[in-house]
Scaffold this active site. Structure first.
Site, PDB file in Angstrom:
ATOM      1  N   ASP A 192      50.326  38.475  23.426  1.00  0.00           N
ATOM      2  CA  ASP A 192      51.315  38.396  22.351  1.00  0.00           C
ATOM      3  C   ASP A 192      52.451  39.381  22.639  1.00  0.00           C
ATOM      4  O   ASP A 192      52.245  40.412  23.294  1.00  0.00           O
ATOM      5  CB  ASP A 192      50.689  38.744  20.998  1.00  0.00           C
ATOM      6  CG  ASP A 192      49.687  37.695  20.536  1.00  0.00           C
ATOM      7  OD1 ASP A 192      49.742  36.562  21.046  1.00  0.00           O
ATOM      8  OD2 ASP A 192      48.848  38.024  19.679  1.00  0.00           O
ATOM      9  N   ARG A 193      53.618  39.085  22.111  1.00  0.00           N
ATOM     10  CA  ARG A 193      54.803  39.917  22.374  1.00  0.00           C
ATOM     11  C   ARG A 193      54.553  41.400  22.059  1.00  0.00           C
ATOM     12  O   ARG A 193      54.969  42.281  22.801  1.00  0.00           O
ATOM     13  CB  ARG A 193      55.968  39.386  21.543  1.00  0.00           C
ATOM     14  CG  ARG A 193      57.264  40.114  21.803  1.00  0.00           C
ATOM     15  CD  ARG A 193      58.366  39.591  20.909  1.00  0.00           C
ATOM     16  NE  ARG A 193      59.596  40.323  21.150  1.00  0.00           N
ATOM     17  CZ  ARG A 193      60.688  40.168  20.418  1.00  0.00           C
ATOM     18  NH1 ARG A 193      60.703  39.321  19.408  1.00  0.00           N
ATOM     19  NH2 ARG A 193      61.775  40.865  20.685  1.00  0.00           N
TER      20      ARG A 193
END
Length: 319
Positions: free
Chosen positions: A144-145
């Site tokens: 995930d970012r």
């Protein structure tokens, strides 16, 4: 604005490149060219394999000769991913391991693995700018970012196939560190809860526990306890979207500063404790896998960034 007009290219397909679809191959050859344009030149027959027209789903074979036409790409100078950009240069400092088959880096929090969805910069685009000579660079898995830590990139298609097989056969072990709310009970060593992914109208992904979802399991081990939080090691057995974040929430212990599945009161406590934390406390700490070229079992660890270390030290001092 600048306009690039490359010349016709004839590319001979190697055994390592064989087996992939022509549309995917063109995306690696025509970096920065929109997918719509790639499908347009395929549809018009401007791309030829062994002097014949082909469909986007055509699978390349070793020895194929691919004709790639000149493609005009108009782009804003400032939006091009340049090797001189600060973020691209910074990627060179977080590479943990590299050889002819793979590249492993310690992805910073806040950096997406792929550009797109309104993001002009992603790790994979940055690596391609950093390694312009590399014929193949593809993500083996995603983070995930806002998650930091170990990210594995394949430098050969054969390596990607081998590593994807390990993922499918659960031959790859991932360990994450997460700071969660409250006192995690030591006897809770595993959370098994099916996960269902929903896509909102905005395009945002939201995952929830549902009997209609896919079987999902995460194993947990307490690493360190603090006054109102616990550092846990999380080892996902399955690899669902947002799995650790939703499983910790489901167990009643959401992760610090998780803007989607977290608890604002917990975040406020951490702020008032002077931890300085302002990002999701989820870090991919280690990855164990079999090297696709040598067969050696490797375990690569990624150190936490200074912000996470400072946060834990503050919590230790407050005990």
């Amino acid at each position: 604005m600048k306009t690039e007009t490359p010349s016709v290219k004839i590319v001979a397909i190697t055994a390592d490149e064989a087996g992939q679809r022509i549309d995917n191959f063109l995306r690696t050859q025509l970096k920065g060219v929109p997918k719509s344009m790639i499908y347009r030149i395929l549809r018009k027959g401007e791309v030829r394999v062994n002097k014949k027209r082909i469909k986007p789903e055509y699978k390349l074979e070793a020895g194929d000769e691919v004709r790639i036409p000149p493609v005009r790409v108009a782009e804003r100078e400032e939006e091009a991913v340049s090797p001189h950009l600060q973020k691209v240069a910074a990627l060179a400092d977080v590479i943990l391991y590299e050889d002819d088959h793979i590249l492993v880096l310690n992805k910073p929090s806040g950096t997406a693995v792929h550009g797109g969805s309104g993001l002009s910069f992603g790790v994979i685009e940055g690596l391609r700018a950093l390694r312009p000579e590399a014929r193949f660079l593809e993500l083996v898995h995603r983070l995930d970012r806002d998650t930091s830590g170990v990210l594995l990139v394949a430098k050969k298609r054969s390596a990607l196939r081998s590593l994807h097989e390990q993922l499918r056969e659960k031959g790859m072990q991932k360990d994450y560190l997460a700071l969660v709310r409250g006192q995690w009970q030591s006897y809770v060593k595993s959370v098994q809860a099916p996960l269902l992914k929903n896509i909102l109208q905005s395009g945002e992904r939201i995952v929830r526990v549902s009997q209609e979802g896919k079987p999902s399991e995460t194993r947990f081990k307490v690493e360190e306890r603090y006054a109102f939080a616990t550092l846990v090691r999380c080892s996902p057995v399955t690899g669902r979207t947002h799995q650790i974040r939703v499983h910790t929430q489901y167990a009643g212990h959401p992760i610090a500063f998780d803007d989607r599945y977290g608890d604002r009161e917990f975040d406020r406590q951490l702020t008032e404790a002077g931890t300085g934390l302002n990002r999701l406390f989820l870090h991919a700490a280690a990855l164990k896998f079999t090297h696709p070229g040598t067969g050696e079992v490797m375990r690569i660890e990624a150190p936490m960034d200074e912000g996470l270390k400072r946060c834990l030290q503050k919590l230790r001092n407050a005990r």
